[in-house]
Scaffold this motif. Structure first.
Motif, PDB file in Angstrom:
ATOM      1  N   ALA A 152      56.530  40.803  35.363  1.00 57.13           N
ATOM      2  CA  ALA A 152      56.959  39.509  34.825  1.00 57.13           C
ATOM      3  C   ALA A 152      56.580  38.369  35.779  1.00 57.13           C
ATOM      4  O   ALA A 152      56.460  38.569  36.985  1.00 57.13           O
ATOM      5  N   PRO A 153      56.425  37.164  35.224  1.00 60.99           N
ATOM      6  CA  PRO A 153      55.985  36.023  36.032  1.00 60.99           C
ATOM      7  C   PRO A 153      56.926  35.623  37.171  1.00 60.99           C
ATOM      8  O   PRO A 153      56.489  34.996  38.127  1.00 60.99           O
ATOM      9  N   PHE A 154      58.200  36.001  37.114  1.00 58.68           N
ATOM     10  CA  PHE A 154      59.102  35.564  38.185  1.00 58.68           C
ATOM     11  C   PHE A 154      58.760  36.169  39.543  1.00 58.68           C
ATOM     12  O   PHE A 154      59.245  35.713  40.570  1.00 58.68           O
ATOM     13  N   VAL A 155      57.877  37.188  39.590  1.00 63.18           N
ATOM     14  CA  VAL A 155      57.440  37.742  40.875  1.00 63.18           C
ATOM     15  C   VAL A 155      56.621  36.729  41.663  1.00 63.18           C
ATOM     16  O   VAL A 155      56.452  36.860  42.879  1.00 63.18           O
ATOM     17  N   ALA A 156      56.134  35.696  40.981  1.00 60.16           N
ATOM     18  CA  ALA A 156      55.331  34.660  41.651  1.00 60.16           C
ATOM     19  C   ALA A 156      56.123  33.988  42.761  1.00 60.16           C
ATOM     20  O   ALA A 156      55.545  33.544  43.758  1.00 60.16           O
ATOM     21  N   ARG A 157      57.439  33.924  42.622  1.00 55.90           N
ATOM     22  CA  ARG A 157      58.271  33.294  43.654  1.00 55.90           C
ATOM     23  C   ARG A 157      58.060  33.982  45.005  1.00 55.90           C
ATOM     24  O   ARG A 157      57.878  33.328  46.018  1.00 55.90           O
ATOM     25  N   GLU A 158      58.065  35.308  45.028  1.00 61.05           N
ATOM     26  CA  GLU A 158      57.837  36.040  46.284  1.00 61.05           C
ATOM     27  C   GLU A 158      56.365  36.040  46.673  1.00 61.05           C
ATOM     28  O   GLU A 158      56.032  35.860  47.836  1.00 61.05           O
ATOM     29  N   LEU A 159      55.491  36.267  45.707  1.00 63.80           N
ATOM     30  CA  LEU A 159      54.058  36.335  46.015  1.00 63.80           C
ATOM     31  C   LEU A 159      53.513  35.006  46.512  1.00 63.80           C
ATOM     32  O   LEU A 159      52.538  34.977  47.271  1.00 63.80           O
ATOM     33  N   SER A 160      54.147  33.889  46.123  1.00 63.61           N
ATOM     34  CA  SER A 160      53.686  32.572  46.581  1.00 63.61           C
ATOM     35  C   SER A 160      53.915  32.375  48.081  1.00 63.61           C
ATOM     36  O   SER A 160      53.357  31.455  48.670  1.00 63.61           O
ATOM     37  N   ARG A 161      54.684  33.240  48.710  1.00 65.72           N
ATOM     38  CA  ARG A 161      54.914  33.160  50.158  1.00 65.72           C
ATOM     39  C   ARG A 161      53.751  33.730  50.971  1.00 65.72           C
ATOM     40  O   ARG A 161      53.721  33.618  52.191  1.00 65.72           O
ATOM     41  N   LEU A 162      52.789  34.354  50.290  1.00 60.50           N
ATOM     42  CA  LEU A 162      51.620  34.882  50.993  1.00 60.50           C
ATOM     43  C   LEU A 162      50.862  33.748  51.669  1.00 60.50           C
ATOM     44  O   LEU A 162      50.638  32.697  51.063  1.00 60.50           O
ATOM     45  N   LYS A 163      50.438  33.979  52.905  1.00 62.39           N
ATOM     46  CA  LYS A 163      49.630  32.985  53.620  1.00 62.39           C
ATOM     47  C   LYS A 163      48.168  33.070  53.196  1.00 62.39           C
ATOM     48  O   LYS A 163      47.417  32.121  53.384  1.00 62.39           O
ATOM     49  N   ALA A 164      47.770  34.206  52.639  1.00 65.01           N
ATOM     50  CA  ALA A 164      46.390  34.418  52.184  1.00 65.01           C
ATOM     51  C   ALA A 164      46.324  34.267  50.666  1.00 65.01           C
ATOM     52  O   ALA A 164      47.332  34.449  49.976  1.00 65.01           O
ATOM     53  N   PRO A 165      45.145  33.966  50.141  1.00 65.17           N
ATOM     54  CA  PRO A 165      44.997  33.899  48.684  1.00 65.17           C
ATOM     55  C   PRO A 165      45.254  35.261  48.031  1.00 65.17           C
ATOM     56  O   PRO A 165      44.980  36.301  48.631  1.00 65.17           O
ATOM     57  N   LEU A 166      45.754  35.223  46.805  1.00 67.27           N
ATOM     58  CA  LEU A 166      46.026  36.421  46.015  1.00 67.27           C
ATOM     59  C   LEU A 166      45.082  36.455  44.822  1.00 67.27           C
ATOM     60  O   LEU A 166      44.930  35.459  44.109  1.00 67.27           O
ATOM     61  N   LYS A 167      44.440  37.613  44.628  1.00 64.63           N
ATOM     62  CA  LYS A 167      43.629  37.858  43.438  1.00 64.63           C
ATOM     63  C   LYS A 167      44.074  39.191  42.873  1.00 64.63           C
ATOM     64  O   LYS A 167      44.463  40.083  43.626  1.00 64.63           O
ATOM     65  N   GLY A 168      44.012  39.330  41.564  1.00 59.82           N
ATOM     66  CA  GLY A 168      44.444  40.596  40.989  1.00 59.82           C
ATOM     67  C   GLY A 168      44.046  40.752  39.548  1.00 59.82           C
ATOM     68  O   GLY A 168      43.362  39.912  38.967  1.00 59.82           O
ATOM     69  N   VAL A 169      44.486  41.864  38.993  1.00 63.51           N
ATOM     70  CA  VAL A 169      44.181  42.239  37.610  1.00 63.51           C
ATOM     71  C   VAL A 169      45.475  42.606  36.892  1.00 63.51           C
ATOM     72  O   VAL A 169      46.491  42.877  37.526  1.00 63.51           O
ATOM     73  N   PHE A 170      45.395  42.630  35.586  1.00 60.99           N
ATOM     74  CA  PHE A 170      46.532  43.059  34.782  1.00 60.99           C
ATOM     75  C   PHE A 170      46.667  44.577  34.807  1.00 60.99           C
ATOM     76  O   PHE A 170      45.674  45.298  34.901  1.00 60.99           O
ATOM     77  N   GLY A 171      47.900  45.059  34.691  1.00 59.48           N
ATOM     78  CA  GLY A 171      48.181  46.475  34.518  1.00 59.48           C
ATOM     79  C   GLY A 171      48.776  46.719  33.152  1.00 59.48           C
ATOM     80  O   GLY A 171      49.045  45.773  32.395  1.00 59.48           O
ATOM     81  N   ASN A 172      49.027  47.961  32.829  1.00 61.55           N
ATOM     82  CA  ASN A 172      49.528  48.308  31.502  1.00 61.55           C
ATOM     83  C   ASN A 172      50.976  47.869  31.257  1.00 61.55           C
ATOM     84  O   ASN A 172      51.408  47.793  30.116  1.00 61.55           O
ATOM     85  N   ASN A 173      51.735  47.548  32.299  1.00 58.81           N
ATOM     86  CA  ASN A 173      53.124  47.100  32.111  1.00 58.81           C
ATOM     87  C   ASN A 173      53.286  45.589  32.219  1.00 58.81           C
ATOM     88  O   ASN A 173      54.413  45.099  32.239  1.00 58.81           O
ATOM     89  N   ASP A 174      52.189  44.873  32.305  1.00 62.20           N
ATOM     90  CA  ASP A 174      52.258  43.416  32.414  1.00 62.20           C
ATOM     91  C   ASP A 174      52.382  42.804  31.027  1.00 62.20           C
ATOM     92  O   ASP A 174      51.385  42.508  30.362  1.00 62.20           O
ATOM     93  N   GLY A 175      53.627  42.639  30.593  1.00 64.98           N
ATOM     94  CA  GLY A 175      53.896  42.180  29.234  1.00 64.98           C
ATOM     95  C   GLY A 175      53.743  40.684  29.043  1.00 64.98           C
ATOM     96  O   GLY A 175      53.318  40.232  27.986  1.00 64.98           O
TER      97      GLY A 175
END
Length: 170
Positions: free
Chosen positions: A39-62
């Motif tokens: 779910a999108p609310f994980v962005a709150r924690e992931l936004s604390r990364l000092k490095a850029p984030l890149k990724g792909v969708f998984g089968n549970n990404d609704g």
């Protein structure tokens, strides 16, 4: 260049926080996520990364539209050059596709998730890296991987103990 690799976070905010803190301490230059944020609310924690984030969708990404908006995730497959190493990131729900990508020898590194089991495997000149699960729900082990291009190695680390649970020279 150091790359943090994670997968299968499955909304576990405490585990994501631990992974982010680990990557920030390691001084990674980029973080790759092989899907199943959920779910999108994980962005709150992931936004604390000092490095850029890149990724792909998984089968549970609704909530894909929300993940696109909050994290910029766009595709189910990502191809990029990391320090001269041709790399593909895919969630990995179809083992035939993982095998085909590796056997094609078009990529130096195939990064995948989905199984929740960490591992590093060599297929010809291609290295398949599965960092395991950040969430720890299925295996009980919260893990991530570090790809160090300068040192020419990939290691998988248990986030709770700091132990190296997988290591391979490139």
């Amino acid at each position: 260049m150091k790359v943090g690799i994670m997968s299968d976070t499955h909304d576990n905010l405490g585990a994501i926080r631990r992974a982010v803190d680990f990557f920030n301490r390691e001084g990674v230059d980029l973080v790759l996520h092989a899907g199943d944020y959920v779910a999108p609310f994980v962005a709150r924690e992931l936004s604390r990364l000092k490095a850029p984030l890149k990724g792909v969708f998984g089968n549970n990404d609704g909530e894909r539209e929300g993940l696109k908006r909050t994290l910029g995730i766009k595709d189910e497959i990502l191809v990029l050059d990391i320090g001269g190493m041709k790399t593909v990131v895919i969630h990995g729900t179809d083992e035939r596709l993982i095998e085909a990508l590796a056997k094609s020898q078009l990529y130096d590194i195939v990064i995948r998730g989905h199984t929740h089991r960490q591992g590093i495997e060599e297929v010809g000149r291609t290295i398949i890296v599965n960092p395991g699960e950040v969430c720890g729900y299925l295996t009980g082990i919260k893990s991530v991987a570090i790809l160090d291009i300068r040192e020419r190695e990939v290691r998988i680390v248990n986030l709770e103990t700091g132990d190296i649970i997988g290591l391979m020279s490139l």
